[in-house]
Design a protein around this motif. Structure first.
Motif, PDB file in Angstrom:
ATOM      1  N   UNK A  26       0.833  -1.210   0.000  1.00 54.27           N
ATOM      2  CA  UNK A  26       0.000   0.000   0.000  1.00 54.27           C
ATOM      3  C   UNK A  26       0.862   1.253   0.000  1.00 54.27           C
ATOM      4  N   UNK A  27       1.936   1.216   0.765  1.00 57.31           N
ATOM      5  CA  UNK A  27       2.859   2.351   0.792  1.00 57.31           C
ATOM      6  C   UNK A  27       3.474   2.533  -0.589  1.00 57.31           C
ATOM      7  N   UNK A  28       3.838   1.430  -1.212  1.00 51.79           N
ATOM      8  CA  UNK A  28       4.455   1.483  -2.546  1.00 51.79           C
ATOM      9  C   UNK A  28       3.544   2.200  -3.539  1.00 51.79           C
ATOM     10  N   UNK A  29       2.244   1.920  -3.483  1.00 51.37           N
ATOM     11  CA  UNK A  29       1.293   2.580  -4.386  1.00 51.37           C
ATOM     12  C   UNK A  29       1.256   4.086  -4.159  1.00 51.37           C
ATOM     13  N   UNK A  30       1.317   4.501  -2.901  1.00 49.06           N
ATOM     14  CA  UNK A  30       1.247   5.924  -2.576  1.00 49.06           C
ATOM     15  C   UNK A  30       2.539   6.663  -2.943  1.00 49.06           C
ATOM     16  N   UNK A  31       3.656   5.949  -2.891  1.00 49.11           N
ATOM     17  CA  UNK A  31       4.957   6.560  -3.146  1.00 49.11           C
ATOM     18  C   UNK A  31       5.408   6.334  -4.590  1.00 49.11           C
ATOM     19  N   UNK A  32       4.660   5.515  -5.340  1.00 48.19           N
ATOM     20  CA  UNK A  32       4.940   5.215  -6.751  1.00 48.19           C
ATOM     21  C   UNK A  32       6.254   4.455  -6.943  1.00 48.19           C
ATOM     22  N   UNK A  33       6.442   3.423  -6.096  1.00 49.52           N
ATOM     23  CA  UNK A  33       7.566   2.497  -6.252  1.00 49.52           C
ATOM     24  C   UNK A  33       7.010   1.084  -6.046  1.00 49.52           C
ATOM     25  N   UNK A  34       7.853   0.079  -6.202  1.00 53.41           N
ATOM     26  CA  UNK A  34       7.397  -1.300  -5.997  1.00 53.41           C
ATOM     27  C   UNK A  34       7.418  -1.657  -4.512  1.00 53.41           C
ATOM     28  N   UNK A  35       6.678  -2.688  -4.171  1.00 50.10           N
ATOM     29  CA  UNK A  35       6.680  -3.175  -2.791  1.00 50.10           C
ATOM     30  C   UNK A  35       8.067  -3.629  -2.372  1.00 50.10           C
ATOM     31  N   UNK A  36       8.794  -4.222  -3.308  1.00 48.80           N
ATOM     32  CA  UNK A  36      10.169  -4.657  -3.043  1.00 48.80           C
ATOM     33  C   UNK A  36      11.075  -3.486  -2.712  1.00 48.80           C
ATOM     34  N   UNK A  37      10.856  -2.371  -3.402  1.00 46.51           N
ATOM     35  CA  UNK A  37      11.657  -1.173  -3.138  1.00 46.51           C
ATOM     36  C   UNK A  37      11.409  -0.680  -1.720  1.00 46.51           C
ATOM     37  N   UNK A  38      10.147  -0.669  -1.307  1.00 49.97           N
ATOM     38  CA  UNK A  38       9.823  -0.238   0.057  1.00 49.97           C
ATOM     39  C   UNK A  38      10.508  -1.161   1.055  1.00 49.97           C
ATOM     40  N   UNK A  39      10.444  -2.464   0.805  1.00 52.52           N
ATOM     41  CA  UNK A  39      11.059  -3.436   1.705  1.00 52.52           C
ATOM     42  C   UNK A  39      12.574  -3.202   1.805  1.00 52.52           C
ATOM     43  N   UNK A  40      13.231  -3.032   0.671  1.00 59.91           N
ATOM     44  CA  UNK A  40      14.685  -2.815   0.653  1.00 59.91           C
ATOM     45  C   UNK A  40      15.035  -1.501   1.348  1.00 59.91           C
ATOM     46  N   UNK A  41      14.272  -0.454   1.059  1.00 58.31           N
ATOM     47  CA  UNK A  41      14.536   0.853   1.680  1.00 58.31           C
ATOM     48  C   UNK A  41      14.372   0.763   3.205  1.00 58.31           C
ATOM     49  N   UNK A  42      13.326   0.079   3.662  1.00 54.92           N
ATOM     50  CA  UNK A  42      13.105  -0.051   5.099  1.00 54.92           C
ATOM     51  C   UNK A  42      14.241  -0.838   5.755  1.00 54.92           C
ATOM     52  N   UNK A  43      14.710  -1.870   5.086  1.00 55.52           N
ATOM     53  CA  UNK A  43      15.830  -2.661   5.613  1.00 55.52           C
ATOM     54  C   UNK A  43      17.065  -1.772   5.770  1.00 55.52           C
ATOM     55  N   UNK A  44      17.334  -0.921   4.781  1.00 54.19           N
ATOM     56  CA  UNK A  44      18.482  -0.016   4.849  1.00 54.19           C
ATOM     57  C   UNK A  44      18.301   1.005   5.974  1.00 54.19           C
ATOM     58  N   UNK A  45      17.088   1.526   6.127  1.00 54.85           N
ATOM     59  CA  UNK A  45      16.822   2.503   7.188  1.00 54.85           C
ATOM     60  C   UNK A  45      16.965   1.868   8.570  1.00 54.85           C
ATOM     61  N   UNK A  46      16.616   0.603   8.690  1.00 54.46           N
ATOM     62  CA  UNK A  46      16.804  -0.120   9.954  1.00 54.46           C
ATOM     63  C   UNK A  46      18.288  -0.337  10.224  1.00 54.46           C
ATOM     64  N   UNK A  47      19.052  -0.736   9.195  1.00 53.01           N
ATOM     65  CA  UNK A  47      20.490  -0.960   9.354  1.00 53.01           C
ATOM     66  C   UNK A  47      21.215   0.329   9.725  1.00 53.01           C
ATOM     67  N   UNK A  48      20.716   1.457   9.216  1.00 52.29           N
ATOM     68  CA  UNK A  48      21.317   2.757   9.528  1.00 52.29           C
ATOM     69  C   UNK A  48      20.943   3.232  10.929  1.00 52.29           C
ATOM     70  N   UNK A  49      19.925   2.615  11.525  1.00 54.08           N
ATOM     71  CA  UNK A  49      19.474   3.039  12.843  1.00 54.08           C
ATOM     72  C   UNK A  49      18.449   4.162  12.794  1.00 54.08           C
ATOM     73  N   UNK A  50      17.991   4.524  11.589  1.00 54.78           N
ATOM     74  CA  UNK A  50      16.948   5.554  11.459  1.00 54.78           C
ATOM     75  C   UNK A  50      15.637   4.989  11.986  1.00 54.78           C
ATOM     76  N   UNK A  51      15.301   3.785  11.563  1.00 56.19           N
ATOM     77  CA  UNK A  51      14.116   3.086  12.063  1.00 56.19           C
ATOM     78  C   UNK A  51      14.617   2.097  13.109  1.00 56.19           C
ATOM     79  N   UNK A  52      14.130   2.256  14.327  1.00 57.27           N
ATOM     80  CA  UNK A  52      14.625   1.418  15.426  1.00 57.27           C
ATOM     81  C   UNK A  52      13.594   0.401  15.892  1.00 57.27           C
TER      82      UNK A  52
END
Length: 155
Positions: A28-54
């Motif tokens: 659902x987020x992917x539809x609102x942001x105009x990217x694929x669901x996989x992109x959202x998943x990968x981006x969230x994984x990177x944000x977690x690894x960076x410590x932005x999302x805890x």
């Protein structure tokens, strides 16, 4: 992940959508942001690894569970060097939900939830004020929370 990963507008849009409702599926987020669901998943994984999302949290109205008193306590330590030891003891007190190391009058500022004023008195007297290293406390009872939100991200 590359150490030099930079947060871009897509990341900020994803975070903005999740701040509105963390239960929304990535598709659902992917539809609102105009990217694929996989992109959202990968981006969230990177944000977690960076410590932005805890992590994710559940927002609750504690008064509906019988915890009608919310308090903030300013804590004065005997010595600033006791901070870490005091924090470790405060973490073991279930009613303590937030702990901040602060500047100003208090060494530590905490938030607690109690069922009623008797419970508050018991927590203060039997738990918090018995922590070795605490010189004294100052209690502020919250009468109402008028705002609890995330900051707006520049998207």
């Amino acid at each position: 992940m590359a150490k030099n990963y930079e947060i871009d507008n897509v990341d900020l849009k994803i975070l903005t959508e999740l701040m509105k409702d963390a239960k929304v599926p990535y598709t659902e987020i992917a539809k609102k942001v105009y990217v694929s669901g996989g992109t959202v998943h990968v981006r969230m994984k990177k944000l977690e690894e960076m410590g932005v999302v805890t992590g994710t949290t559940l927002s609750m109205d504690y008064s509906k569970l019988g915890y009608d008193v919310t308090c903030f306590l300013g804590i004065f330590l005997l010595k600033s060097s006791l901070y870490e030891a005091v924090v470790e003891k405060l973490k073991k007190i279930p009613e303590v939900v937030k702990i901040h190391y602060t500047t100003g009058n208090y060494n530590i500022f905490i938030k607690i939830h109690c069922r009623d004023t008797k419970h508050l008195k018991d927590v203060l007297h039997d738990k918090i004020q018995k922590v070795e290293g605490i010189e004294r406390t100052e209690t502020f009872i919250s009468l109402e929370e008028s705002l609890n939100r995330h900051i707006q991200l520049d998207v």
